[in-house]
Design an enzyme around this catalytic site. Structure first.
Site, PDB file in Angstrom:
ATOM      1  CB  SER A   1      -5.060 -25.064 -12.988  1.00 24.12           C
ATOM      2  OG  SER A   1      -5.750 -24.002 -12.385  1.00 24.12           O
TER       3      SER A   1
HETATM    4  N1  SAM Z   1      -3.733 -19.771 -11.602  1.00 26.08           N
HETATM    5  C1  SAM Z   1      -3.401 -20.458 -10.389  1.00 26.08           C
HETATM    6  C2  SAM Z   1      -2.110 -21.194 -10.459  1.00 26.08           C
HETATM    7  O1  SAM Z   1      -1.504 -21.257 -11.528  1.00 26.08           O
HETATM    8  O2  SAM Z   1      -1.688 -21.699  -9.410  1.00 26.08           O
HETATM    9  C3  SAM Z   1      -4.484 -21.379  -9.915  1.00 26.08           C
HETATM   10  C4  SAM Z   1      -5.569 -20.637  -9.331  1.00 26.08           C
HETATM   11  S1  SAM Z   1      -6.674 -21.410  -8.227  1.00 26.08           S
HETATM   12  C5  SAM Z   1      -7.441 -22.639  -9.211  1.00 26.08           C
HETATM   13  C6  SAM Z   1      -7.838 -20.048  -8.145  1.00 26.08           C
HETATM   14  C7  SAM Z   1      -7.287 -18.829  -7.444  1.00 26.08           C
HETATM   15  O3  SAM Z   1      -8.230 -17.768  -7.583  1.00 26.08           O
HETATM   16  C8  SAM Z   1      -7.069 -19.024  -5.951  1.00 26.08           C
HETATM   17  O4  SAM Z   1      -5.749 -18.715  -5.612  1.00 26.08           O
HETATM   18  C9  SAM Z   1      -8.068 -18.048  -5.327  1.00 26.08           C
HETATM   19  O5  SAM Z   1      -7.632 -17.520  -4.105  1.00 26.08           O
HETATM   20  C10 SAM Z   1      -8.177 -16.997  -6.411  1.00 26.08           C
HETATM   21  N2  SAM Z   1      -9.387 -16.169  -6.356  1.00 26.08           N
HETATM   22  C11 SAM Z   1     -10.644 -16.542  -6.020  1.00 26.08           C
HETATM   23  N3  SAM Z   1     -11.492 -15.499  -6.110  1.00 26.08           N
HETATM   24  C12 SAM Z   1     -10.755 -14.434  -6.504  1.00 26.08           C
HETATM   25  C13 SAM Z   1     -11.057 -13.071  -6.773  1.00 26.08           C
HETATM   26  N4  SAM Z   1     -12.295 -12.590  -6.635  1.00 26.08           N
HETATM   27  N5  SAM Z   1     -10.060 -12.249  -7.156  1.00 26.08           N
HETATM   28  C14 SAM Z   1      -8.790 -12.729  -7.306  1.00 26.08           C
HETATM   29  N6  SAM Z   1      -8.443 -14.007  -7.047  1.00 26.08           N
HETATM   30  C15 SAM Z   1      -9.403 -14.860  -6.671  1.00 26.08           C
END
Ligand code: SAM
Length: 210
Positions: free
Chosen positions: A57
């Site tokens: 992000s």
């Molecule tokens: N917090 C992260 C970072 O600092 O890099 C950025 C996260 S990215 C915007 C969103 C993340 O949510 C992705 O890695 C995606 O695979 C994960 N994600 C999506 N749906 C999810 C779920 N149901 N449970 C857990 N993780 C999930």
């Protein structure tokens, strides 16, 4: 752009004033969490790809979500969407323990390894669908969701302590999303919209796109 300039110009000057959050943002090396080819852009004011159609992000959003969650040193925090591990690392500087769930196996493995290498020892990463929260580690003082949900998953509300805060982007991936702060007071949930945002979608159970 150096790390300290990023915190001053992109975060403090844009209205994040929580001194503990600003200090945490100054200590976590974002360039260690981006892909090697993106290191020179690590302190830019934008998200970056981390593979698997996912992103790390924008730093301002990471700081703003931490400020909204009003994190305290004794807090136990759940993060949904470990991604690169960067956001979990920032949260870990502000609280007692972070539980972070990631649904993409390779990202969960990579983030856990990176956090271990960098000695972020108060973070536990789990591979799975965060929709159900983390019942064995609940309740949580705060929950931060880093992917957009179409609706707020009920298990997350159930796993908040009295006085707990949930920060979550809500909306469709194809239209507008809003960052929402939900607070539990005397068992009642109050929601306040805070900022229009654009996040990758939450996948897995309860969401229409997998
Ligand atoms: N917090 C992260 C970072 O600092 O890099 C950025 C996260 S990215 C915007 C969103 C993340 O949510 C992705 O890695 C995606 O695979 C994960 N994600 C999506 N749906 C999810 C779920 N149901 N449970 C857990 N993780 C999930």
């Amino acid at each position: 752009m150096p790390l300290h300039d990023m915190v001053r110009d992109q975060i403090e000057h844009r209205g994040v004033h929580d001194a503990r959050v600003l200090e945490a943002m100054r200590t976590v090396p974002r360039h260690r969490f981006v892909l090697p080819q993106d290191r020179c852009d690590a302190y830019g004011d934008f998200p970056l790809p981390i593979g698997f159609h996912q992103t790390i992000s924008q730093p301002y959003i990471v700081a703003y979500m931490c400020e909204l969650a009003r994190l305290e040193p004794s807090d136990h925090v759940l993060e949904l969407g470990t991604g690169s591990g960067y956001n979990a690392a920032v949260i870990s500087r502000l609280v007692d323990h972070v539980y972070s769930i990631e649904i993409v196996p390779e990202l969960a493995r990579r983030a856990a390894e990176k956090l271990r290498q960098l000695h972020y020892d108060n973070i536990t990463v789990r591979l799975g669908d965060g929709h159900d929260g983390w019942p064995e580690a609940a309740p949580f003082d705060a929950i931060i969701v880093t992917a957009a949900a179409e609706q707020v998953p009920q298990p997350l509300l159930d796993q908040l302590v009295e006085g707990g805060r949930l920060v979550i982007p809500v909306g469709s991936p194809f239209s507008s999303q809003e960052l929402i702060l939900l607070e539990k007071r005397q068992g009642v949930i109050r929601a306040a919209p805070k900022l229009p945002v654009r996040f990758v979608p939450l996948t897995g159970k309860g969401q229409t796109q997998d």
